[in-house]
Design a protein around this motif. Sequence first.
Motif, short mmCIF file in Angstrom:
data_model
loop_
_atom_site.label_atom_id
_atom_site.label_comp_id
_atom_site.label_asym_id
_atom_site.label_seq_id
_atom_site.Cartn_x
_atom_site.Cartn_y
_atom_site.Cartn_z
N VAL A 1 114.06 17.32 40.07
CA VAL A 1 113.70 17.79 41.40
C VAL A 1 112.48 18.69 41.28
N ASN B 1 109.32 21.13 45.80
CA ASN B 1 109.64 20.84 47.21
C ASN B 1 111.08 20.39 47.38
N LYS C 1 112.50 17.81 46.17
CA LYS C 1 112.60 16.37 46.33
C LYS C 1 112.68 15.71 44.96
N THR D 1 113.28 11.49 43.06
CA THR D 1 113.24 10.05 43.31
C THR D 1 114.44 9.37 42.67
N VAL E 1 112.83 8.51 47.83
CA VAL E 1 112.63 9.94 47.64
C VAL E 1 113.64 10.67 48.51
N ASN F 1 115.59 14.49 49.60
CA ASN F 1 115.56 15.95 49.60
C ASN F 1 116.89 16.42 49.02
#
Length: 163
Positions: A8, A11, A13, A15, A26, A28
């Motif tokens: 991670v 941000n 995020k 994948t 992607v 969060n």
Amino acid sequence: MEVRKIYVNDNEKGTLICEKCGKTRVINFSDFKNIGKPLKVKCSCGHIFFVSIEVRKFYRKSTHLSGEYIKISNDAAKGLEKGAMTVEDLSRTGLGFRTQTPHKIRVKDMIRVRFTLDDVQRSEVHKSAIVKRISHDFVGAEFVDFDAFNEANRTLGFYLMPR
């Protein structure tokens, strides 16, 4: 049950990649990053897999690279300590290595490392680093110039790109 790591970024995020169909998404991960256990993921193709969340600024690659370290001393009378090492993990900002013999490295020591990548060019990397953690024969260190635009960082950047 195989658990894959998801890295991670700042941000929050990361994948997800389905190993069965190759589909990527992607996500969060802000609500999941402190969960502490693997997450069960179901792809739209029906494949189910498990992931654990690794919060790091930069991807860390597992390696098995030969090299050597030199502990740099401020006191010339103490001399330099030099030894063989195996780089076990590598990122843009640092490395983790195992010494081949007992060492006298301490946290905050300045070291110089030299190792050969297992890329096609067999690139040799020379870097200075500050020791951040030690566990017996394992040493974790941060490169002092990881933000500089230089040949060693460019070589590492290419080496660390996902394949």
